[in-house]
Design a protein around this motif. Sequence first.
Motif, PDB file in Angstrom:
ATOM      1  N   HIS A   8      30.919  39.373  34.234  1.00 48.59           N
ATOM      2  CA  HIS A   8      32.121  38.538  34.201  1.00 48.59           C
ATOM      3  C   HIS A   8      33.363  39.399  34.380  1.00 48.59           C
ATOM      4  N   VAL A   9      34.277  38.913  35.225  1.00 50.90           N
ATOM      5  CA  VAL A   9      35.498  39.652  35.556  1.00 50.90           C
ATOM      6  C   VAL A   9      36.708  38.738  35.446  1.00 50.90           C
ATOM      7  N   SER A  10      37.869  39.334  35.197  1.00 43.67           N
ATOM      8  CA  SER A  10      39.096  38.550  35.037  1.00 43.67           C
ATOM      9  C   SER A  10      39.825  38.318  36.356  1.00 43.67           C
ATOM     10  N   ASP A  11      39.745  39.270  37.288  1.00 44.86           N
ATOM     11  CA  ASP A  11      40.407  39.159  38.583  1.00 44.86           C
ATOM     12  C   ASP A  11      39.319  39.257  39.655  1.00 44.86           C
ATOM     13  N   TYR A  12      38.872  38.101  40.119  1.00 43.73           N
ATOM     14  CA  TYR A  12      37.732  38.064  41.028  1.00 43.73           C
ATOM     15  C   TYR A  12      37.934  38.897  42.287  1.00 43.73           C
ATOM     16  N   GLU A  13      39.021  38.688  42.999  1.00 41.36           N
ATOM     17  CA  GLU A  13      39.226  39.392  44.274  1.00 41.36           C
ATOM     18  C   GLU A  13      39.297  40.904  44.074  1.00 41.36           C
TER      19      GLU A  13
END
Length: 127
Positions: A8-13
């Motif tokens: 899981h990540v906060s800033d996808y791009e």
Amino acid sequence: MIAHAHLHVSDYEASKAFYTKVLATLGYTNNMEFGQAAGFFDGKNTDLWVLKEDVVPTHLAFEAKSKEEVRAFYETALAEGATDNGGPGYREDYWAGYYAAFVIDPDGHNIEAAYWDYEKAGEKGPE
């Protein structure tokens, strides 16, 4: 055997770009994308997915094919914004031939590349 894992990540791009470059050093390619989920292929399976979700920092270790891959992983990760969490080297407290490097990615995940050096450990390795 684990078929795949989600990170899981906060800033996808930004995370997709980070992992595309960093995992390329270990032979991975970004081969799939669904919405804000990117799949990474190691030549056998799309076994890592990076997706936009609430972040719970975790530890992931990737197997490298050589010490050179471990070093390339580490150097690329630092160049792409990761923080050092243990540079390339033997971790003899783990095992005599355990060669690894650790970084903290932009979301706080502890990401590792590890190589099992059977020659250094004086073992034959898996057959």
